[in-house]
Design a protein around this motif. Structure first.
Motif, PDB file in Angstrom:
ATOM      1  N   ILE A   8       0.832  -1.209   0.000  1.00  0.00           N
ATOM      2  CA  ILE A   8       0.000   0.000   0.000  1.00  0.00           C
ATOM      3  C   ILE A   8       0.863   1.254   0.000  1.00  0.00           C
ATOM      4  N   LYS A   9       1.943   1.205   0.796  1.00  0.00           N
ATOM      5  CA  LYS A   9       2.817   2.365   0.873  1.00  0.00           C
ATOM      6  C   LYS A   9       3.522   2.619  -0.453  1.00  0.00           C
ATOM      7  N   SER A  12       0.874   3.936  -3.005  1.00  0.00           N
ATOM      8  CA  SER A  12      -0.080   4.898  -2.446  1.00  0.00           C
ATOM      9  C   SER A  12      -0.490   5.960  -3.460  1.00  0.00           C
ATOM     10  N   HIS A  13       0.445   6.343  -4.352  1.00  0.00           N
ATOM     11  CA  HIS A  13       0.105   7.383  -5.319  1.00  0.00           C
ATOM     12  C   HIS A  13      -0.980   6.903  -6.290  1.00  0.00           C
ATOM     13  N   LEU A  16      -4.289   7.032  -4.413  1.00  0.00           N
ATOM     14  CA  LEU A  16      -4.716   8.423  -4.334  1.00  0.00           C
ATOM     15  C   LEU A  16      -5.285   8.893  -5.668  1.00  0.00           C
TER      16      LEU A  16
END
Length: 290
Positions: A8-9, A12-13, A16
């Motif tokens: 997820i990290k 993340s973009h 988003l």
């Protein structure tokens, strides 16, 4: 769990980006009329196709029962037509040409558009029915809809291939009805209860009728011709103000098993509707009476 958090990290973009795209689309379709109408039309078309496919599958497995019901109904109608023909023949001094001319004249006034129910609900306060026929088939708003056993409702919205009907089982439905073989009429409405009964209000106190008597369309509107079956009187009570009768009517249409219907195209309907709207506009200064 650690791997999931790392994934997820790392991405993340992208998450988003997707969230912002969804949010922007919601704003676009919610606050812009043109885009909203395009989305509504496309969604209705897709939903209609899904309903139609589901209805075809259901209809296929219920064909045997439908055919049996149709056979019984046809026998009943044939007997009824024979009885009516004999009565008319006796009243016209055995002049069969008068009967034929009268029947042709009556049939020429109406065009029946066969349609299938592809979506139906009976448990909500505001139920709707979706048909597989639309404007390309000649269906227009404010046309009456009936089946082999009686009244169904009135066409509300129309697209090229589908139409939405406000049935009797809708709290906003209001259909002019009369007690058969009398001049007394009232208005049929549904209060959100069971799907087998509705009520007729505004029947005059001096009217004479009895339980079991038929309730039919009055013909006082531009939607339904007179004489279409609605149901039978189950119970007689007073209106809340005590100035008229309220009739509980057992509906002749089985809305829980509704498949084949006909949209009634009255060739005189548009002229009558336009005339009534013109009168309403002239009296109320452009404000239409609902």
């Amino acid at each position: 769990m650690r791997n999931l958090l790392d994934f997820i990290k790392t991405n993340s973009h992208w998450f988003l980006f997707v969230a912002l795209e969804v949010f922007s689309l919601v704003l676009l379709f919610q606050f812009n009329r043109y885009q909203s109408s395009v989305w509504f039309t496309s969604a209705n078309t897709l939903t209609g196709k899904v309903y139609e496919l589901s209805s075809e599958v259901t209809s296929f497995f219920g064909l045997s029962r439908v055919n049996r019901d149709l056979t019984v109904r046809n026998l009943y109608l044939e007997r009824q037509v024979k009885q009516l023909s004999e009565q008319l023949l006796a009243q016209t001094n055995n002049d069969s040409t008068l009967i034929k001319r009268g029947q042709l004249k009556m049939l020429n006034q109406f065009k029946l558009i066969p349609a299938k129910v592809i979506s139906n609900s009976i448990s909500r306060p505001e139920n709707f029915i979706t048909l597989d026929k639309g404007s390309n088939d000649g269906v227009r708003p404010d046309m009456g809809v009936a089946c082999g056993t009686g009244v169904v409702g009135i066409v509300y919205l129309v697209s090229p291939h589908y139409s939405v009907v406000i049935p009797v089982l809708n709290t906003k439905s209001n259909i002019s009805c009369s007690v058969q073989e009398s001049e007394y009429f009232g208005y049929l409405h549904w209060d959100g209860g069971g799907s087998t009964r509705a009520f007729v209000d505004d029947i005059p106190r001096h009217a004479k009728f009895k339980k079991g008597q038929n309730i039919v369309t009055s013909g006082y509107s531009a939607v339904f011709p007179p004489g279409i079956m609605v149901g039978k009187i189950r119970k007689i009570s007073n209106s809340p103000d005590g100035l008229s009768y309220r009739l509980e009517v057992g509906l002749s249409t089985d809305f829980g098993n509704l498949r084949d219907v006909c949209v009634i195209d009255n060739s005189d309907m548009q002229e009558r509707v336009k005339l009534m709207k013109a009168v309403q506009d002239s009296i109320h200064g452009g404000k239409q009476v609902q």
